[in-house]
Motif scaffolding. Sequence first.
Motif, mmCIF file in Angstrom:
data_model
loop_
_atom_site.group_PDB
_atom_site.id
_atom_site.type_symbol
_atom_site.label_atom_id
_atom_site.label_comp_id
_atom_site.label_asym_id
_atom_site.label_seq_id
_atom_site.Cartn_x
_atom_site.Cartn_y
_atom_site.Cartn_z
ATOM 1 N N ALA A 1 3.291 -6.562 3.696
ATOM 2 C CA ALA A 1 4.185 -6.943 2.595
ATOM 3 C C ALA A 1 3.405 -7.187 1.309
ATOM 4 N N SER A 2 2.277 -7.902 1.410
ATOM 5 C CA SER A 2 1.461 -8.176 0.226
ATOM 6 C C SER A 2 0.884 -6.892 -0.358
ATOM 7 N N THR A 3 0.447 -5.989 0.523
ATOM 8 C CA THR A 3 -0.131 -4.729 0.061
ATOM 9 C C THR A 3 0.928 -3.841 -0.571
ATOM 10 N N LYS A 4 2.117 -3.819 0.004
ATOM 11 C CA LYS A 4 3.207 -3.036 -0.585
ATOM 12 C C LYS A 4 3.583 -3.571 -1.964
ATOM 13 N N SER A 5 3.611 -4.887 -2.102
ATOM 14 C CA SER A 5 3.933 -5.500 -3.381
ATOM 15 C C SER A 5 2.877 -5.141 -4.431
ATOM 16 N N TRP A 6 1.609 -5.200 -4.057
ATOM 17 C CA TRP A 6 0.515 -4.802 -4.947
ATOM 18 C C TRP A 6 0.653 -3.337 -5.352
ATOM 19 N N ASN B 1 -9.238 -2.470 -9.412
ATOM 20 C CA ASN B 1 -9.471 -2.207 -7.985
ATOM 21 C C ASN B 1 -9.343 -3.458 -7.127
ATOM 22 N N ARG B 2 -8.659 -4.472 -7.641
ATOM 23 C CA ARG B 2 -8.513 -5.715 -6.870
ATOM 24 C C ARG B 2 -7.173 -5.746 -6.141
ATOM 25 N N SER B 3 -7.255 -5.699 -4.837
ATOM 26 C CA SER B 3 -6.092 -5.683 -3.949
ATOM 27 C C SER B 3 -5.979 -7.026 -3.240
ATOM 28 N N PRO B 4 -4.865 -7.299 -2.575
ATOM 29 C CA PRO B 4 -4.729 -8.583 -1.868
ATOM 30 C C PRO B 4 -5.745 -8.782 -0.756
ATOM 31 N N PHE B 5 -6.157 -7.678 -0.101
ATOM 32 C CA PHE B 5 -7.095 -7.746 1.024
ATOM 33 C C PHE B 5 -8.063 -6.574 0.933
ATOM 34 N N PRO B 6 -9.230 -6.661 1.576
ATOM 35 C CA PRO B 6 -10.132 -5.511 1.617
ATOM 36 C C PRO B 6 -9.396 -4.306 2.229
ATOM 37 N N THR B 7 -9.419 -3.195 1.529
ATOM 38 C CA THR B 7 -8.601 -2.050 1.942
ATOM 39 C C THR B 7 -9.353 -0.744 1.751
ATOM 40 N N LEU B 8 -9.289 0.097 2.781
ATOM 41 C CA LEU B 8 -9.801 1.463 2.700
ATOM 42 C C LEU B 8 -8.615 2.401 2.517
ATOM 43 N N HIS B 9 -8.687 3.232 1.516
ATOM 44 C CA HIS B 9 -7.618 4.177 1.227
ATOM 45 C C HIS B 9 -8.103 5.570 1.611
ATOM 46 N N ILE B 10 -7.446 6.176 2.599
ATOM 47 C CA ILE B 10 -7.817 7.515 3.060
ATOM 48 C C ILE B 10 -6.904 8.526 2.363
ATOM 49 N N LEU B 11 -7.515 9.377 1.547
ATOM 50 C CA LEU B 11 -6.754 10.362 0.770
ATOM 51 C C LEU B 11 -7.006 11.770 1.292
ATOM 52 N N ARG B 12 -5.986 12.611 1.214
ATOM 53 C CA ARG B 12 -6.148 14.024 1.534
ATOM 54 C C ARG B 12 -6.706 14.725 0.283
ATOM 55 N N GLU B 13 -7.840 15.382 0.419
ATOM 56 C CA GLU B 13 -8.465 16.010 -0.745
ATOM 57 C C GLU B 13 -7.619 17.132 -1.319
ATOM 58 N N ASP B 14 -6.961 17.921 -0.467
ATOM 59 C CA ASP B 14 -6.128 19.018 -0.962
ATOM 60 C C ASP B 14 -5.011 18.485 -1.848
ATOM 61 N N SER B 15 -4.357 17.416 -1.394
ATOM 62 C CA SER B 15 -3.264 16.838 -2.168
ATOM 63 C C SER B 15 -3.772 16.259 -3.482
ATOM 64 N N LEU B 16 -4.932 15.621 -3.417
ATOM 65 C CA LEU B 16 -5.506 15.027 -4.621
ATOM 66 C C LEU B 16 -5.871 16.108 -5.638
ATOM 67 N N SER B 17 -6.476 17.193 -5.152
ATOM 68 C CA SER B 17 -6.851 18.294 -6.046
ATOM 69 C C SER B 17 -5.620 18.917 -6.686
#
Length: 197
Positions: free
Chosen positions: A22-27, A141-157
Amino acid sequence: MQPEQCWFICENTIVDSSRYIASTKSWLKNIVIGLSLCPFAREPHENNRIRFVVSRCLSEEELIDELVKECEYLDKHSEVETTLLICSQLFENFFDFNDFLYWAEQALDQHHWRGIYQLASFHPEYQFADTHKEDQSNYTNRSPFPTLHILREDSLSEAIEGFPNPEKIPEDNIAKLQLMSPEKIKRYFSYLLTRQF
């Protein structure tokens, strides 16, 4: 995709994953999207294509294994655009978290995911190199908790190709935060003052 409420037992402490989610979604909604810090986040958010996972790992080795499993999950579930892996028990210290990122990147290399997945990182005490801890630029880059964001490179490109001057996004975000008044910073980032690690 609606995450179910989960409870984890960690060192005799009950961890309610719904609070972290919930906290991460709000952020994500109010800060990342609300302040337009990431112009690519709105579409997957509105289409429920973001996976939120609360890690209960107590060691870095366990977290590496969990990171690998999440990448394997994305391999098998193309309908999921990206994963936010939220650390509930590790990395209260930002610099420990920052050091861990080297090993996380190594894990991607070892499993031949370089060029397929990319990691972004967020932390309640995130600090860019050559900045003071209280520099307002760090709030990008300050989030509620330490967070790793896994991104798809194709989508990002693909997203970057259709966006004018994407290389200016970090610079523009820093400028935006630095122009905020201290009162506005406190209002937007109140979650950092009330968080319970």
